[in-house]
Scaffold this active site. Structure first.
Site, mmCIF file in Angstrom:
data_model
loop_
_atom_site.group_PDB
_atom_site.id
_atom_site.type_symbol
_atom_site.label_atom_id
_atom_site.label_comp_id
_atom_site.label_asym_id
_atom_site.label_seq_id
_atom_site.Cartn_x
_atom_site.Cartn_y
_atom_site.Cartn_z
ATOM 1 N N ASP A 105 7.090 -1.377 -1.078
ATOM 2 C CA ASP A 105 8.157 -0.387 -1.265
ATOM 3 C C ASP A 105 9.501 -1.086 -1.475
ATOM 4 O OD1 ASP A 105 6.380 1.626 -1.076
ATOM 5 O OD2 ASP A 105 7.178 2.510 0.764
ATOM 6 N N TYR A 302 11.226 7.924 -5.300
ATOM 7 C CA TYR A 302 11.170 7.179 -4.032
ATOM 8 C C TYR A 302 11.838 7.952 -2.898
ATOM 9 C CZ TYR A 302 11.538 3.230 -0.831
ATOM 10 O OH TYR A 302 11.433 2.410 0.262
#
Length: 701
Positions: A105, A302
């Site tokens: 991430d 995101y």
């Protein structure tokens, strides 16, 4: 053949990346093809070692060992994750792998997850960074076409590692210090404790609040009601009311202004969590989980972002996205869609990631098949995008000031000229199950009035009220308080202010609940967050520095400096070590606190399911691990039939040896008593018992 190795944070993300770059052949723990190998970390594979790894004596908590300040930090791999780590280590050091791509991430924690594995595996291969804000195929392709040098993120890695070490230092030392001094386990955290202090302080304000009565005189006039100012004295209110009865009212002033209400900004994670809590009743953690699932399904961008704007390169494609989002949302039927991209574009206000928005994949997705929570969060994100680019809400507001019997009275009215973005919000709210009816008074237009005009009073009434105490925190209002805590004491240019980050706040709240410091209590439609008795006690004994939001807000500021290369990690950690040394050396136990905390529960043995501690409570013996349901109830039917109740000694023997000899068991068949061995047989769902009898002479029982 030569390969480039891509390492993602989760298997699901790895599969999405592999599908785009052509690594479709399944192997043991990774995917391969087209010159790529793609594997994954399964979250935090490695973490900072426990205190007893530095010295076995730290296995026991002792005041004389504090503060514990590791000179050389150690990272360890979790036992349950060793298999995947070994696969990654082998892949990283394989001779046919030329470079490694960090595809975890794109944020502080993702950087730490990858770097910990990279360094523990002893990898020396060149490192690249995939940095994307969406899991759409086009975004993945673009990301791989523009891989960045891994070294560009060394500052982010340093900040992430410093954050982990700082949390370790405070957690280990402060938890041990206060637990030893107050003779029970007291979990202390650099973000947990100030957050808890906010809640305890709010409850203290509510408990000490004394309502103050007030009185308002209202006059009923033809077509409108005017109200006077609040009065603290009932006699004065009665006097004004009597004076106004049958009197004439003179209109002193009529002011009409056209006002414009700008559309709201796009969502960052915190504002989405707040709205989802207020409108949908979701906890911050639930919202994050739903949004993470939508991100992995390529339907949202995101999730862990602290920005509420988009970047300039997205402006041209925004109208197309807005139109397809509008077409996918049932609540916008009949409402014209407008798109002013300039309202949501601001490169200066985008840090690591832009705001949360839906993706173009909405167009072909079957939204009806989504789980209810994901669908509801997606609709909320979609609504916010449509509102943020819509036209302003324009209305005229009329304020009337009238005079009667020496008193001044006012009335306000509103006329909507152009609904703008509020048309979408109203349509969305109307479709909600628990939609609240609109308050008509606020929207009502006033009749035509002119200055100097006189009107007769139809009725004069007194409305009595009381000042209201502060509200109990909900997750919505607590997230807001966490976001702004200590803000006034921070530098103006501080990038991150408040307690924690958007990515960590949900986890902090869940830890406080699971530790027994916070309780969720439903009150009508809202769920309040209330502190436990032990929470109040903990904040009572904690020094100001550990419960002040300023400390952790300052830390976040310093971590930002480390990320930008403006502060050495050693300087940051030295400051924390000095603070902890002072704390251990100077803290004095507060007198009279012997009975402040709930007495610790006596542990009677180890749980046969999870290995946790089993303790005696009022109704039985229960595993203290929140996720484990193991229990031996004192009113258990099996024991009751034998006219016995499991005692502390009996349960302790069952847990430690699996069996216990019990005298005087009652026989339902004969009405007599007998002695036998009781054996514990736990099937993972229920604790069951069976009897074993001694072998009699001759081989019979």
């Amino acid at each position: 053949m030569r390969y480039k190795l891509v390492i993602a944070e989760k298997p699901s993300v790895a599969q999405s990346l592999a599908a785009v770059i052509g690594a479709t052949a399944r192997k043991d723990g990774y995917l391969e093809g087209n010159g790529w190998r793609v594997s994954w970390c399964v979250g935090h594979l490695a973490g900072l070692a426990d205190a007893d790894s530095y010295d076995p004596k730290y296995a026991k908590w002792r005041y004389d060992d504090l503060p514990i300040l590791p000179e050389h930090w150690q990272m360890v791999v979790g036992k349950d994750k060793k298999k995947q780590f070994d696969i990654l280590k082998k892949l990283m050091n394989a001779p046919d792998v030329t470079e490694v791509v960090n595809a975890c991430d794109a944020g502080r924690e993702g950087e730490l997850i990858f770097r910990s594995v990279y360094e523990l595996a002893g990898c020396q291969k060149p490192m690249k960074r995939l940095w994307i804000s969406s899991m759409e195929d086009s975004a993945i392709r673009e990301g791989f076409a523009n891989l960045r040098p891994g070294a560009d993120y060394d500052g982010l890695r340093d900040a992430a590692l410093c954050r982990a070490k700082a949390d370790w230092l405070v957690g280990i030392n402060a938890t041990r210090l206060f637990s030893v001094l107050y003779h029970r386990t007291l979990n202390i955290g650099r973000v947990m404790s100030p957050t808890l202090a906010l809640i305890v302080q709010r409850e203290a304000e509510i408990d000490t609040f004394k309502p103050v009565p007030f009185y308002t005189v209202s006059l009923e006039l033809p077509g409108l009601t005017v109200s006077g100012e609040r009065m603290s004295d009932r006699a004065s209110a009665d006097q004004l009311k009597e004076a106004c009865r049958g009197a004439a009212v003179t209109i002193k002033k009529v002011e009409c202004k056209e006002k414009s209400e700008k559309p709201p900004a796009l969502y960052d994670l915190t504002t989405l969590q707040r709205d989802a809590n207020r409108l949908l009743g979701y906890t911050a953690q639930q919202t994050l989980d739903y949004l993470q699932a939508l991100y992995e399904k390529k339907l949202c961008t995101y999730p862990r972002t602290d920005s509420r704007y988009l970047t300039g390169d997205m402006a041209d494609s925004l109208p197309v996205l807005v139109n397809l989002v509008a077409n996918a949302m049932p609540f916008r039927k009949g409402i014209a869609i407008f798109c002013d991209a300039a309202q949501v574009i601001n490169d200066k206000k985008v840090t690591d990631h832009h705001a949360v928005i839906p993706t173009r994949n909405l167009k072909d997705a079957d939204l009806s098949s989504l789980p209810a929570g994901e669908k509801a969060v997606l609709e909320l994100v979609a609504l916010r995008l449509l509102c943020a680019v819509a036209q302003p809400h324009i209305y005229s507001e009329t304020v009337v000031i009238a005079a009667c019997a020496g008193g001044e009275f006012t009335a306000k009215g509103k006329t909507v000229k152009h609904p703008g973005w509020k048309a979408l919000e109203d349509a969305y709210r109307a479709k909600m199950k628990d939609a609240e009816p609109k308050k008509e008074g606020a929207e009502k237009a006033l009749p035509e009035l002119t200055e100097g005009q006189t009107l007769s009073v139809a009725a004069a009434i007194i409305k009595e009220g009381k000042s209201s105490p502060p509200q109990h925190f909900t997750e919505d209002t607590l997230l807001s308080a966490m976001e702004t805590a200590g803000k006034e004491d921070m530098p103006e240019d501080a990038e991150r202010k408040g307690l924690g980050t958007p990515a960590t706040r949900a986890g902090i709240l869940e830890k406080l609940v699971s530790a027994g410091f916070l309780e969720r209590k439903k009150n009508k439609k809202t769920v309040q967050l209330l502190p436990s008795h032990d929470a109040v006690s903990l904040i009572t004994v904690l020094p100001e520095q550990l419960q002040s939001p300023l400390l952790t807000a300052e830390w976040e500021y310093r971590l930002g400096e480390i990320e930008r290369g403006q502060l050495a990690p050693e300087e940051f950690l030295d400051g924390i070590s000095t603070m902890l040394g002072d704390l251990v050396g100077t803290y004095q136990v507060i007198k009279g606190t012997e009975y402040l905390f709930t007495p610790p529960r006596e542990v009677v043995g180890k749980c046969p399911r999870c290995g946790g501690e089993v303790a005696e409570l009022q109704k039985g013996f229960f595993c203290q691990n929140d996720s484990c349901k193991f229990a031996i109830w004192k009113n258990n039917k099996w024991w009751a039939a034998k006219k016995k109740q499991p005692t502390k000694a009996v349960v302790s023997a069952l847990l430690n040896d699996g069996r216990v000899r019990v005298m005087g068991l009652y026989s339902e068949k004969t009405g007599k008593t007998y002695d036998a061995t009781v054996v514990l047989e736990d099937d993972g769902q229920y604790a069951n018992f069976k009897l074993e009898f001694d072998q009699r002479k001759g081989g019979s029982r």
